[in-house]
Enzyme design. Sequence first.
Site, PDB file in Angstrom:
ATOM      1  N   GLU A  41    -129.132  28.546  61.477  1.00  0.00           N
ATOM      2  CA  GLU A  41    -129.346  29.999  61.539  1.00  0.00           C
ATOM      3  C   GLU A  41    -130.391  30.348  60.495  1.00  0.00           C
ATOM      4  OE1 GLU A  41    -125.349  31.004  60.643  1.00  0.00           O
ATOM      5  OE2 GLU A  41    -125.552  30.411  58.546  1.00  0.00           O
ATOM      6  N   HIS A  83    -129.255  16.567  43.181  1.00  0.00           N
ATOM      7  CA  HIS A  83    -127.956  17.024  42.676  1.00  0.00           C
ATOM      8  C   HIS A  83    -126.998  15.866  42.396  1.00  0.00           C
ATOM      9  CE1 HIS A  83    -128.555  21.344  44.484  1.00  0.00           C
ATOM     10  NE2 HIS A  83    -129.302  21.105  43.436  1.00  0.00           N
ATOM     11  N   ASP A 133    -123.806  13.014  49.245  1.00  0.00           N
ATOM     12  CA  ASP A 133    -123.345  11.889  50.068  1.00  0.00           C
ATOM     13  C   ASP A 133    -124.470  10.855  50.179  1.00  0.00           C
ATOM     14  OD1 ASP A 133    -125.032  12.285  52.487  1.00  0.00           O
ATOM     15  OD2 ASP A 133    -123.870  14.118  52.759  1.00  0.00           O
ATOM     16  N   CYS A 141    -121.289   7.900  32.631  1.00  0.00           N
ATOM     17  CA  CYS A 141    -120.538   7.768  31.386  1.00  0.00           C
ATOM     18  C   CYS A 141    -121.103   8.737  30.358  1.00  0.00           C
ATOM     19  CB  CYS A 141    -120.600   6.333  30.851  1.00  0.00           C
ATOM     20  SG  CYS A 141    -119.713   6.173  29.296  1.00  0.00           S
ATOM     21  N   ARG A 176    -113.311  14.083  47.596  1.00  0.00           N
ATOM     22  CA  ARG A 176    -114.583  14.151  48.326  1.00  0.00           C
ATOM     23  C   ARG A 176    -115.250  12.775  48.385  1.00  0.00           C
ATOM     24  NH1 ARG A 176    -116.216  19.599  49.364  1.00  0.00           N
ATOM     25  NH2 ARG A 176    -118.245  18.821  50.000  1.00  0.00           N
ATOM     26  N   TYR A 220    -113.169  15.724  43.084  1.00  0.00           N
ATOM     27  CA  TYR A 220    -114.274  14.813  43.427  1.00  0.00           C
ATOM     28  C   TYR A 220    -113.761  13.464  43.939  1.00  0.00           C
ATOM     29  CZ  TYR A 220    -117.557  18.252  41.925  1.00  0.00           C
ATOM     30  OH  TYR A 220    -118.283  19.410  41.869  1.00  0.00           O
TER      31      TYR A 220
HETATM   32  N1  APR Z   1    -127.575  21.852  61.654  1.00  0.00           N
HETATM   33  C1  APR Z   1    -128.477  22.517  60.879  1.00  0.00           C
HETATM   34  N2  APR Z   1    -128.127  23.383  59.922  1.00  0.00           N
HETATM   35  C2  APR Z   1    -126.812  23.601  59.719  1.00  0.00           C
HETATM   36  C3  APR Z   1    -125.816  22.950  60.490  1.00  0.00           C
HETATM   37  C4  APR Z   1    -126.248  22.042  61.501  1.00  0.00           C
HETATM   38  N3  APR Z   1    -125.382  21.389  62.270  1.00  0.00           N
HETATM   39  N4  APR Z   1    -124.600  23.379  60.054  1.00  0.00           N
HETATM   40  C5  APR Z   1    -124.837  24.247  59.074  1.00  0.00           C
HETATM   41  N5  APR Z   1    -126.163  24.396  58.865  1.00  0.00           N
HETATM   42  C6  APR Z   1    -126.847  25.237  57.892  1.00  0.00           C
HETATM   43  C7  APR Z   1    -126.135  26.535  57.589  1.00  0.00           C
HETATM   44  O1  APR Z   1    -126.562  27.533  58.503  1.00  0.00           O
HETATM   45  C8  APR Z   1    -126.598  26.821  56.168  1.00  0.00           C
HETATM   46  O2  APR Z   1    -127.808  27.565  56.161  1.00  0.00           O
HETATM   47  O3  APR Z   1    -126.859  24.526  56.665  1.00  0.00           O
HETATM   48  C9  APR Z   1    -126.860  25.428  55.591  1.00  0.00           C
HETATM   49  C10 APR Z   1    -125.833  24.950  54.605  1.00  0.00           C
HETATM   50  O4  APR Z   1    -125.865  25.765  53.476  1.00  0.00           O
HETATM   51  P1  APR Z   1    -124.959  25.525  52.184  1.00  0.00           P
HETATM   52  O5  APR Z   1    -123.552  25.336  52.596  1.00  0.00           O
HETATM   53  O6  APR Z   1    -125.268  26.617  51.234  1.00  0.00           O
HETATM   54  O7  APR Z   1    -125.470  24.124  51.632  1.00  0.00           O
HETATM   55  P2  APR Z   1    -126.749  23.801  50.744  1.00  0.00           P
HETATM   56  O8  APR Z   1    -127.871  24.721  51.068  1.00  0.00           O
HETATM   57  O9  APR Z   1    -126.988  22.343  50.859  1.00  0.00           O
HETATM   58  O10 APR Z   1    -126.211  24.124  49.308  1.00  0.00           O
HETATM   59  C11 APR Z   1    -127.059  23.881  48.204  1.00  0.00           C
HETATM   60  O11 APR Z   1    -125.370  24.465  46.680  1.00  0.00           O
HETATM   61  O12 APR Z   1    -123.278  24.560  45.889  1.00  0.00           O
HETATM   62  C12 APR Z   1    -124.443  23.887  45.792  1.00  0.00           C
HETATM   63  O13 APR Z   1    -124.818  21.794  44.879  1.00  0.00           O
HETATM   64  C13 APR Z   1    -124.416  22.419  46.061  1.00  0.00           C
HETATM   65  O14 APR Z   1    -126.195  21.055  46.946  1.00  0.00           O
HETATM   66  C14 APR Z   1    -125.448  22.224  47.146  1.00  0.00           C
HETATM   67  C15 APR Z   1    -126.288  23.469  47.004  1.00  0.00           C
END
Ligand code: APR
Length: 234
Positions: free
Chosen positions: A203, A109, A94, A117, A59, A56
């Site tokens: 997608e 999240h 972020d 703490c 990140r 972390y």
């Molecule tokens: N524009 C729009 N969508 C996008 C782009 C982009 N440029 N790039 C990627 N994506 C989409 C991907 O297709 C995917 O469906 O964003 C999504 C990202 O998915 P994840 O990586 O699973 O992220 P998220 O849904 O935020 O994850 C949820 O999972 O692990 C935990 O706590 C973590 O908050 C996070 C939670």
Amino acid sequence: MPIIKNIVILTGAGVSAESGIDTFRSAGGLWEQHRVEDVATPEGFARDPDLVLRFYDMRRAAIQTKEPNAAHRALARLDAEWSGELLIVTQNVDDLHERAGARRVLHMHGEHLNAWCTACDVRSPWTAPLIDRPPCPACGTSALRPDVVWFGEMPYRMDDIYAALREADLFVSIGTSGAVYPAAGFVRGARDLGIPTLELNLERSQGSAWFDQTRLGPATELVPAWVDEVLGGA
Ligand code: APR
């Protein structure tokens, strides 16, 4: 089309992808070569706190070098100009929504730039590393952890989120895979309440079938266009 007054927006890692912050599920479930169970669970933290704190710290340092993109800026403009209720519920830890200027943001999240703490339960703004076990600014105990919700922990402010959803006239999901609950369930909650639902994603996501409408493309294109549409029709 019914008049829209109150909007709830859910954002995920896809909104920050074009700012150079990796999404979670793009590399086969590994987070920068770590297993999720090792770096994102209370059990992983108990097992190897140094590994988790270092992960972390990296990140936290990295996000401070990133900038908001056109999608963050468009949502900030919507926040500034929308006279109805608006809540941007983000799964992102972020601070790019805020740095773009958005105010009505809820971090379900947690936030990278906070330390929590575990001794006194106070959360403090934090930009530095935690690996050397610095003292909590409030109580002086060296018991700080990242203020990030791990798997197996309860996301923040669920009551506020559901209250906003109950009053919403539109639910929009942006850049999230629909893989992680409870956020992944908001679309079905919205549907049950009869609220129109829109997905903007690169997608089709796991939850796409639940949305009334899905628009596919990069967030930096889809979000500004949608915000123009909403503000133009307001
Ligand atoms: N524009 C729009 N969508 C996008 C782009 C982009 N440029 N790039 C990627 N994506 C989409 C991907 O297709 C995917 O469906 O964003 C999504 C990202 O998915 P994840 O990586 O699973 O992220 P998220 O849904 O935020 O994850 C949820 O999972 O692990 C935990 O706590 C973590 O908050 C996070 C939670």
